[in-house]
Design an enzyme around this catalytic site. Sequence first.
Site, short mmCIF file in Angstrom:
data_model
loop_
_atom_site.label_atom_id
_atom_site.label_comp_id
_atom_site.label_asym_id
_atom_site.label_seq_id
_atom_site.Cartn_x
_atom_site.Cartn_y
_atom_site.Cartn_z
N ALA A 60 0.76 -1.25 0.00
CA ALA A 60 0.00 0.00 0.00
C ALA A 60 0.79 1.30 0.00
O ALA A 60 0.29 2.33 -0.45
CB ALA A 60 -0.95 0.00 1.19
N LYS A 94 -3.06 5.14 -3.77
CA LYS A 94 -4.23 4.38 -4.22
C LYS A 94 -5.14 4.04 -3.04
O LYS A 94 -6.36 4.01 -3.18
CB LYS A 94 -3.80 3.12 -4.98
CG LYS A 94 -3.00 3.48 -6.22
CD LYS A 94 -2.61 2.30 -7.05
CE LYS A 94 -1.64 2.68 -8.13
NZ LYS A 94 -0.27 3.01 -7.62
N CYS A 145 3.98 -0.86 -12.31
CA CYS A 145 4.47 0.23 -13.18
C CYS A 145 5.73 -0.23 -13.90
O CYS A 145 6.69 0.52 -14.02
CB CYS A 145 4.67 1.52 -12.40
SG CYS A 145 5.87 1.42 -11.08
N PRO A 166 3.27 4.50 -0.71
CA PRO A 166 2.94 5.52 0.27
C PRO A 166 1.43 5.77 0.42
O PRO A 166 1.03 6.57 1.26
CB PRO A 166 3.63 6.77 -0.25
CG PRO A 166 3.69 6.55 -1.74
CD PRO A 166 3.86 5.08 -1.93
N GLY A 167 0.60 5.11 -0.39
CA GLY A 167 -0.82 5.15 -0.09
C GLY A 167 -1.70 5.93 -1.05
O GLY A 167 -2.89 6.11 -0.80
N1 SAM Z 1 0.07 1.30 -4.02
C1 SAM Z 1 1.10 2.25 -3.61
C2 SAM Z 1 0.62 3.66 -3.95
O1 SAM Z 1 -0.18 3.84 -4.87
O2 SAM Z 1 1.04 4.59 -3.27
C3 SAM Z 1 2.45 1.94 -4.24
C4 SAM Z 1 2.90 0.54 -3.91
S1 SAM Z 1 4.54 0.19 -4.44
C5 SAM Z 1 4.33 -0.15 -6.11
C6 SAM Z 1 4.78 -1.40 -3.76
C7 SAM Z 1 4.94 -1.42 -2.23
O3 SAM Z 1 5.02 -2.78 -1.81
C8 SAM Z 1 6.20 -0.75 -1.70
O4 SAM Z 1 5.85 0.22 -0.77
C9 SAM Z 1 6.98 -1.88 -1.05
O5 SAM Z 1 7.69 -1.47 0.10
C10 SAM Z 1 5.88 -2.84 -0.68
N2 SAM Z 1 6.29 -4.25 -0.51
C11 SAM Z 1 7.38 -4.88 -0.99
N3 SAM Z 1 7.36 -6.18 -0.62
C12 SAM Z 1 6.23 -6.37 0.08
C13 SAM Z 1 5.65 -7.49 0.74
N4 SAM Z 1 6.25 -8.69 0.68
N5 SAM Z 1 4.48 -7.34 1.38
C14 SAM Z 1 3.86 -6.12 1.43
N6 SAM Z 1 4.37 -5.01 0.84
C15 SAM Z 1 5.53 -5.14 0.17
#
Ligand code: SAM
Length: 316
Positions: A120, A125, A242, A122-123
């Site tokens: 989620a 979405k 992305c 930095p949030g």
């Molecule tokens: N959905 C977010 C937004 O719109 O702001 C962006 C998400 S970013 C693409 C992916 C996120 O997944 C990162 O913050 C990362 O730290 C986290 N992440 C990485 N491995 C993970 C795991 N095993 N479980 C949960 N989150 C994880």
Amino acid sequence: MSLPEAFVERLEKIVPREQFEAIISTFDAPKQVTFRVNTLKSTPNELEAELEAAKIPYERVVWDTEFMEGVYRIAPEDKLRLTSSDAFYGGRLYIQNLASMIAPWILAPKPEETVLDLAAAPGGKTLMLAGMMENTGWLSAVELSRERFFRLRDNLSSQGVTNAHTYMTDGRSVGKKCPEMFDRILLDAPCSSEARFKTHEPKSMSFWTIHKVKETSKLQRRLLLSAFDALKPGGKLLYCTCSFSPEENESPLQHLLERHGEHLTTIPLTLPFNNIQKPLQRWGKEVFDERIQNGVRILPTDTIDGFFLCLLEKKG
Ligand code: SAM
């Protein structure tokens, strides 16, 4: 700095040949700044009045009548004025690339539903999901990275979200802990962020290697299986990244379909613009399930980042 050579070679094999040069040029160009109204704190009319009073020139992003209201763009040179405005500090607007707004819009959560955002921070979405749920129901937001988790919490509170429950945990374990619990799940998977490469920001691409892409693919597969386990029968799951790499998009979906294909369908996506492409049918030796064709790859322009989305439904 130029784009990694191996990335460019691969991209040429992924995107349509006639659009390749235009796509490559988007990595150099300054992007327009886009933002949306935070419906938990304001309305499009109120925000527009605030922007006008602050003399910030904006343009409405108009797609079609049914597609998202309250979305705006400004020129890159006006960004500082926007980020110094009361509306920005008061959390009445949120700066976000258009591609990122499309994911919650497609998942379309409703008030009172149970929703999971499995990666989620930095949030951006999560905030939009909460707005669409009108701060009702149950919204779980999971994030593994400690630093990013606290950024997520700050963002949710400054933007007025009250229906979210945040968990600093590994998304790979959620499916087993919460089987068939959620009506809708967003998996905006951790990825190699290829669509965020900027040639004037070398850091944006300094960690990229093909090895990293393949490692990330393994994590994405496990997160996707976990998300599927956490989904209620009849529920919807949106997988997105992305990145352009098929290892991070079509492949994790293929992996899920090979394991649970008889229990799920994909839903065709229609978007109100033309810079899109169907998922690949094959990549190297891998031939992908026909159902993945219902997903979409957004091709980048000067306003929208590249993105990949596929909407799944668990059979009831
Ligand atoms: N959905 C977010 C937004 O719109 O702001 C962006 C998400 S970013 C693409 C992916 C996120 O997944 C990162 O913050 C990362 O730290 C986290 N992440 C990485 N491995 C993970 C795991 N095993 N479980 C949960 N989150 C994880």
